[in-house]
Motif scaffolding. Structure first.
Motif, PDB file in Angstrom:
ATOM      1  N   THR A  98       0.821  -1.215   0.000  1.00  0.00           N
ATOM      2  CA  THR A  98       0.000   0.000   0.000  1.00  0.00           C
ATOM      3  C   THR A  98       0.855   1.267   0.000  1.00  0.00           C
ATOM      4  O   THR A  98       0.448   2.288  -0.549  1.00  0.00           O
ATOM      5  N   LEU A  99       2.052   1.199   0.592  1.00  0.00           N
ATOM      6  CA  LEU A  99       2.942   2.367   0.580  1.00  0.00           C
ATOM      7  C   LEU A  99       3.401   2.706  -0.835  1.00  0.00           C
ATOM      8  O   LEU A  99       3.584   3.891  -1.164  1.00  0.00           O
ATOM      9  N   LEU A 100       3.593   1.704  -1.665  1.00  0.00           N
ATOM     10  CA  LEU A 100       3.946   1.955  -3.061  1.00  0.00           C
ATOM     11  C   LEU A 100       2.843   2.745  -3.755  1.00  0.00           C
ATOM     12  O   LEU A 100       3.123   3.664  -4.532  1.00  0.00           O
ATOM     13  N   PHE A 101       1.596   2.384  -3.476  1.00  0.00           N
ATOM     14  CA  PHE A 101       0.454   3.100  -4.051  1.00  0.00           C
ATOM     15  C   PHE A 101       0.450   4.565  -3.606  1.00  0.00           C
ATOM     16  O   PHE A 101       0.300   5.479  -4.432  1.00  0.00           O
ATOM     17  N   TRP A 102       0.630   4.794  -2.308  1.00  0.00           N
ATOM     18  CA  TRP A 102       0.573   6.166  -1.803  1.00  0.00           C
ATOM     19  C   TRP A 102       1.775   6.997  -2.261  1.00  0.00           C
ATOM     20  O   TRP A 102       1.657   8.204  -2.471  1.00  0.00           O
ATOM     21  N   TYR A 103       2.918   6.357  -2.432  1.00  0.00           N
ATOM     22  CA  TYR A 103       4.077   7.084  -2.951  1.00  0.00           C
ATOM     23  C   TYR A 103       3.799   7.565  -4.372  1.00  0.00           C
ATOM     24  O   TYR A 103       4.185   8.685  -4.757  1.00  0.00           O
ATOM     25  N   PHE A 104       3.123   6.753  -5.154  1.00  0.00           N
ATOM     26  CA  PHE A 104       2.737   7.161  -6.510  1.00  0.00           C
ATOM     27  C   PHE A 104       1.761   8.335  -6.442  1.00  0.00           C
ATOM     28  O   PHE A 104       1.872   9.302  -7.225  1.00  0.00           O
ATOM     29  N   VAL A 105       0.803   8.287  -5.522  1.00  0.00           N
ATOM     30  CA  VAL A 105      -0.205   9.334  -5.404  1.00  0.00           C
ATOM     31  C   VAL A 105       0.408  10.684  -5.020  1.00  0.00           C
ATOM     32  O   VAL A 105       0.089  11.726  -5.616  1.00  0.00           O
ATOM     33  N   VAL A 106       1.309  10.686  -4.029  1.00  0.00           N
ATOM     34  CA  VAL A 106       1.855  11.961  -3.538  1.00  0.00           C
ATOM     35  C   VAL A 106       2.805  12.622  -4.524  1.00  0.00           C
ATOM     36  O   VAL A 106       3.117  13.820  -4.369  1.00  0.00           O
ATOM     37  N   GLN A 107       3.250  11.912  -5.543  1.00  0.00           N
ATOM     38  CA  GLN A 107       4.127  12.528  -6.539  1.00  0.00           C
ATOM     39  C   GLN A 107       3.407  13.616  -7.334  1.00  0.00           C
ATOM     40  O   GLN A 107       4.050  14.475  -7.957  1.00  0.00           O
ATOM     41  N   PHE A 108       2.087  13.609  -7.287  1.00  0.00           N
ATOM     42  CA  PHE A 108       1.301  14.593  -8.046  1.00  0.00           C
ATOM     43  C   PHE A 108       0.917  15.800  -7.188  1.00  0.00           C
ATOM     44  O   PHE A 108       0.155  16.655  -7.634  1.00  0.00           O
ATOM     45  N   ILE A 109       1.396  15.844  -5.956  1.00  0.00           N
ATOM     46  CA  ILE A 109       1.108  16.999  -5.084  1.00  0.00           C
ATOM     47  C   ILE A 109       1.945  18.196  -5.526  1.00  0.00           C
ATOM     48  O   ILE A 109       3.139  18.080  -5.717  1.00  0.00           O
TER      49      ILE A 109
END
Length: 303
Positions: free
Chosen positions: A292-303
């Protein structure tokens, strides 16, 4: 990488030891007390005097407080709706409400964001997760365990909780800008490092894979809240609503997505709040969190 390897090594050792005939499996109770009464206070005395304050730090500090408060509302509502026992509700509030923002969080954040990211991670952990555990965490554990303690008993338990006492001492030292001698700091750091092997060994000694266990559905609900709903909530609040876009916010979201906090699970277990489920939250939550951390790391790259 070494820290990640240690997670599975000590977890595996605990599982092996519990299957050795004649091994005193109940030694996990002693290990739990060492973690709470020695290792945690040492971490507070080492890290907190070094924190440098600014208003932006309210965002990472707020992660643990928000996550725990919503966990209380979430599991209290569900528990009341389905008639859960107080111990089950208290267990999930504590174990799903606090993340492993130090042992898992520190090396993960340092690897992804460097030393600057680690400084933010420390703020999520110490004034955040650590203080929540030492105050409202103890409060919830006391209220939901057996018995009906009064206000004086609860207050006394919090004020005499060793990690909370050392936190207050460390805060005073931070305010007056005083730190311990380097030899004392070295000692505190080494004592604090004992959290990992001792806590994970304790979890391993209690962890059992039981296909027919009644805890599976509660484990799934707890991990859903901790690994998915909590970071989604922090993202919605910080990025969408408050329009915060910085590396500090990225780190805060990643820390909110960490697996359940080992010492929080131990606190709940020592108060008799479904110890087996507490162990499962750590034993299964840690490996699942890497996905799940891999998923969230992908998400926060767009912040």
């Amino acid at each position: 990488m070494t820290n990640f390897i240690l997670i599975f090594v000590f977890l595996f050792l605990g599982i092996v030891f519990q299957n050795i005939k004649g091994f005193p499996v109940t030694i996990y109770k002693l290990l739990n007390k060492i973690v709470i009464y020695i290792c945690l206070p040492a971490l507070a005395l080492y890290y907190i005097p070094k924190i440098k304050w600014s208003n932006e730090l309210l965002f990472p500090i707020g992660v643990a407080w928000i996550g725990f408060f919503v966990s209380y509302l979430f599991f209290s509502a569900i528990g009341n709706r389905f008639g859960w026992s107080k111990k089950l509700t208290g267990c999930l509030i504590i174990t799903a409400g606090l993340g492993n923002t130090s042992f898992l969080g520190f090396p993960m954040i340092e690897a992804l964001y460097g030393e600057e990211g680690l400084k933010t991670a420390i703020l999520v952990d110490q004034p955040g997760s650590f203080v929540v555990l030492s105050t409202v965490g103890v409060l919830v554990a006391t209220l939901y365990s057996s018995g009906n303690p009064n206000g004086f008993q609860i207050t006394k338990k919090i004020l005499l909780f060793p990690p909370f006492i050392t936190f207050l001492i460390a805060c005073v030292m931070n305010v007056i800008q005083v730190d311990f001698h380097e030899y004392a700091q070295f000692l505190f750091q080494k004592m604090g490092n004992g959290v990992t092997p001792l806590a994970l060994l304790s979890v391993g000694l209690q962890l059992r894979f039981e296909p027919k266990s009644q805890h599976w559905k509660f484990l799934g609900l707890g991990l859903l809240y901790k690994l998915i709903l909590t970071p989604a909530l922090i993202y919605l609040l910080y990025v969408v609503i408050l329009q915060q876009h910085s590396k500090v916010i990225q780190v805060a979201i990643m820390e909110s997505a960490m697996a359940p906090m080992i010492t929080a699970c131990i606190l709940a277990a020592t108060h008799g709040l479904k110890p087996r489920l507490c162990s499962m939250m750590i034993g299964f939550g840690i490996p699942i969190s890497f996905i799940t951390l891999l998923f969230w790391y992908f998400v926060v790259q767009f912040i």
